[in-house]
Scaffold this active site. Structure first.
Site, PDB file in Angstrom:
ATOM      1  NE  ARG A  46      -4.100  -1.921   1.978  1.00 34.03           N
ATOM      2  CZ  ARG A  46      -4.120  -2.788   2.976  1.00 34.03           C
ATOM      3  NH1 ARG A  46      -3.334  -2.607   4.011  1.00 34.03           N
ATOM      4  NH2 ARG A  46      -4.921  -3.808   2.931  1.00 34.03           N
ATOM      5  CE  LYS A  81      -1.263  14.303 -13.467  1.00 37.44           C
ATOM      6  NZ  LYS A  81      -1.657  14.892 -14.767  1.00 37.44           N
ATOM      7  CD  GLU A 138       5.905  17.263 -21.776  1.00 37.91           C
ATOM      8  OE1 GLU A 138       5.377  18.228 -21.204  1.00 37.91           O
ATOM      9  OE2 GLU A 138       5.297  16.204 -22.035  1.00 37.91           O
ATOM     10  CE  LYS A 195       4.615  17.965 -12.973  1.00 38.84           C
ATOM     11  NZ  LYS A 195       4.617  16.811 -13.820  1.00 38.84           N
ATOM     12  CD  GLU A 221      -4.698  16.828 -14.148  1.00 42.48           C
ATOM     13  OE1 GLU A 221      -3.532  16.390 -14.085  1.00 42.48           O
ATOM     14  OE2 GLU A 221      -5.446  16.678 -15.112  1.00 42.48           O
ATOM     15  NE  ARG A 244      -0.043  17.181 -11.574  1.00 43.46           N
ATOM     16  CZ  ARG A 244       0.640  16.337 -10.836  1.00 43.46           C
ATOM     17  NH1 ARG A 244       0.407  16.274  -9.538  1.00 43.46           N
ATOM     18  NH2 ARG A 244       1.560  15.549 -11.369  1.00 43.46           N
ATOM     19  CG  ASN A 270      -2.369  17.106 -18.629  1.00 45.46           C
ATOM     20  OD1 ASN A 270      -1.329  16.462 -18.684  1.00 45.46           O
ATOM     21  ND2 ASN A 270      -3.196  17.031 -17.615  1.00 45.46           N
ATOM     22  CG  HIS A 302       0.129  16.269 -22.298  1.00 46.56           C
ATOM     23  ND1 HIS A 302       0.753  17.478 -22.499  1.00 46.56           N
ATOM     24  CD2 HIS A 302       1.053  15.464 -21.700  1.00 46.56           C
ATOM     25  CE1 HIS A 302       1.998  17.406 -22.024  1.00 46.56           C
ATOM     26  NE2 HIS A 302       2.198  16.206 -21.537  1.00 46.56           N
ATOM     27  CG  HIS A 310      -1.896  11.268 -23.821  1.00 46.13           C
ATOM     28  ND1 HIS A 310      -2.422  11.496 -22.575  1.00 46.13           N
ATOM     29  CD2 HIS A 310      -0.564  11.377 -23.688  1.00 46.13           C
ATOM     30  CE1 HIS A 310      -1.433  11.735 -21.715  1.00 46.13           C
ATOM     31  NE2 HIS A 310      -0.301  11.669 -22.370  1.00 46.13           N
ATOM     32  CG  HIS A 329       4.966  11.922 -23.938  1.00 42.48           C
ATOM     33  ND1 HIS A 329       3.592  11.840 -24.009  1.00 42.48           N
ATOM     34  CD2 HIS A 329       5.231  12.872 -22.995  1.00 42.48           C
ATOM     35  CE1 HIS A 329       3.058  12.683 -23.139  1.00 42.48           C
ATOM     36  NE2 HIS A 329       4.025  13.317 -22.508  1.00 42.48           N
TER      37      HIS A 329
HETATM   38  N1  GLY Z   1       2.483  15.745 -16.753  1.00 39.46           N
HETATM   39  C1  GLY Z   1       1.466  16.572 -16.224  1.00 39.46           C
HETATM   40  C2  GLY Z   1       1.345  16.511 -14.738  1.00 39.46           C
HETATM   41  O1  GLY Z   1       2.202  16.007 -14.066  1.00 39.46           O
HETATM   42  O2  GLY Z   1       0.350  16.949 -14.222  1.00 39.46           O
END
Ligand code: GLY
Length: 373
Positions: free
Chosen positions: A128, A150, A192, A234, A244, A248, A252, A255, A259, A277
């Site tokens: 956990r 993430k 990025e 960031k 998020e 946050r 993206n 993205h 994606h 990516h």
């Molecule tokens: N890659 C976007 C984030 O970490 O929220």
């Protein structure tokens, strides 16, 4: 020749479980600094077939020298996004079990975004949740995926659909690792980096325009500055919105489109012609900017400026041939930002002013995907 040793830059990420991002040359050899984050005796060093031969033994030796009592296991994935699966996750968990890892174990994620995401997810789930230290070796993972917690694996239906938020205990971005990075990967990371300028920092965009040659030539000082600035952006965002719930999502930009392209192409093996990516995000940012113009949110000149900057960095700005607009749209419908079956996209008002736009009209998106606004 190695650049002279300068003290690492440190970006602090605050919040409920604060941690530091260390940026500098030679950090992978600093066993004492790395071992300071190991609470127990078990370490799993998780890496991939590209990175492990270059750095895994160095990191293991540095850790062992600093703490001889550590039991260090190794787990090496085949390099590439195709490894970021539930099966790969299962193997990582099995490696922790075989190590006899207890709850004070620490997983070291040595590699790019695929390794960081999978190692982080394994750390989030083993008993956990055990500690994870991120050792990003690509520019892309230094400026984005290693920071903010993430973690995920992909499904055939889409990227990052199974995962967890699990903050690292520390991040060590050794800029020395960038010297072995293929130029294509460096460019992908710079996509990025450009993203941070596009979403919230017009001055940084200008700086990136001026420093292009130095950055593409791998200039250590310019890269460290770009990494630190990106991580500061960031850190500010994830500190305020770790899960998020709001801003946050701005990270993206590009993205959802990106994606969709990656998933539709199939996650390519390293060296394949499929977009990686960062390249997919570059195309995605151009599409998001074009859609913003089409919706009357932003001037066309800003979309053109972004496209021109990405092109100057040698990044793609068009959807690869052969991808059907309807198929891409279908992929976008599975994006995690969507609510109640409606497309929710990160768009912008112009350079430095990204925003989340709910309920975007699919017909407008289709026009942009078809290149016929
Ligand atoms: N890659 C976007 C984030 O970490 O929220």
């Amino acid at each position: 020749m190695n650049p002279p040793r300068t003290p690492p830059r440190i970006v602090h990420v605050g919040g409920s479980a604060p941690y530091d991002i260390h940026i500098g040359h030679g950090l992978l050899d600093d066993g004492a600094a790395l071992a300071a984050h190991v609470r127990g005796r078990h370490v799993l060093l998780l890496s991939d077939t590209n990175v492990a031969p270059l750095y895994a033994e160095r990191v293991a030796a540095a850790l062992q020298a600093a703490r001889p009592e550590l039991k260090i296991g190794r787990f090496v994935l085949p390099a590439g996004e195709a490894s970021k699966t539930l099966a790969g996750f299962g193997e990582a968990i099995t490696a922790l079990a075989e190590l006899g890892a207890t709850r004070d174990a620490c997983v070291f994620a040595l590699g790019g975004g695929v390794v960081g995401d999978l190692a982080g997810f394994a750390a989030a789930c083993w008993m956990r949740g055990v500690d994870c230290v991120q050792l990003p070796t690509t520019l892309l993972s230094m400026v984005d995926s290693s920071v903010g917690g993430k973690t995920a694996v992909d499904l055939p239906q889409g990227k990052n659909l199974v995962g967890a938020f699990h903050l690292p205990r520390a991040v060590f971005a050794d800029t020395g690792a960038l010297t072995s990075l293929p130029l294509r990967e460096l460019r992908a990371g710079l996509a990025e980096v450009i993203k941070y300028g596009a979403i919230r920092d017009p001055l940084f965009m200008e700086w990136l325009g001026a420093e292009r040659e130095a950055l593409l030539a791998g200039d250590a000082h310019a890269l460290a500055t770009a990494i630190a600035r990106s991580c500061e952006h960031k850190a500010e965002i994830v500190e305020r919105d770790p899960l998020e719930k709001g801003e946050r999502a701005l990270l993206n930009l590009g993205h959802t489109f990106g994606h969709a392209i990656e998933t539709e192409q199939g996650y390519g093996a390293p060296g394949s012609d499929n977009l990686n990516h960062g390249e997919a995000v570059a195309v995605g940012m151009v599409l998001a900017a074009r859609l913003s113009t089409q919706l009357g949110l932003a001037p066309a000149s800003d979309a053109e400026a972004l496209q021109a900057l990405l092109a100057r960095y040698g990044l793609p700005t068009q959807i690869p041939v052969g991808l059907a607009p309807e198929a891409l749209l279908a992929r976008m419908r599975l994006d995690k930002k969507n609510i109640a079956g409606r497309l929710r996209l990160v768009l912008w008002r112009g350079i430095g002013q990204a925003m989340v736009v709910p309920d975007v009209d699919e017909a407008q998106v289709l026009q942009v995907l078809a290149g016929t606004p």
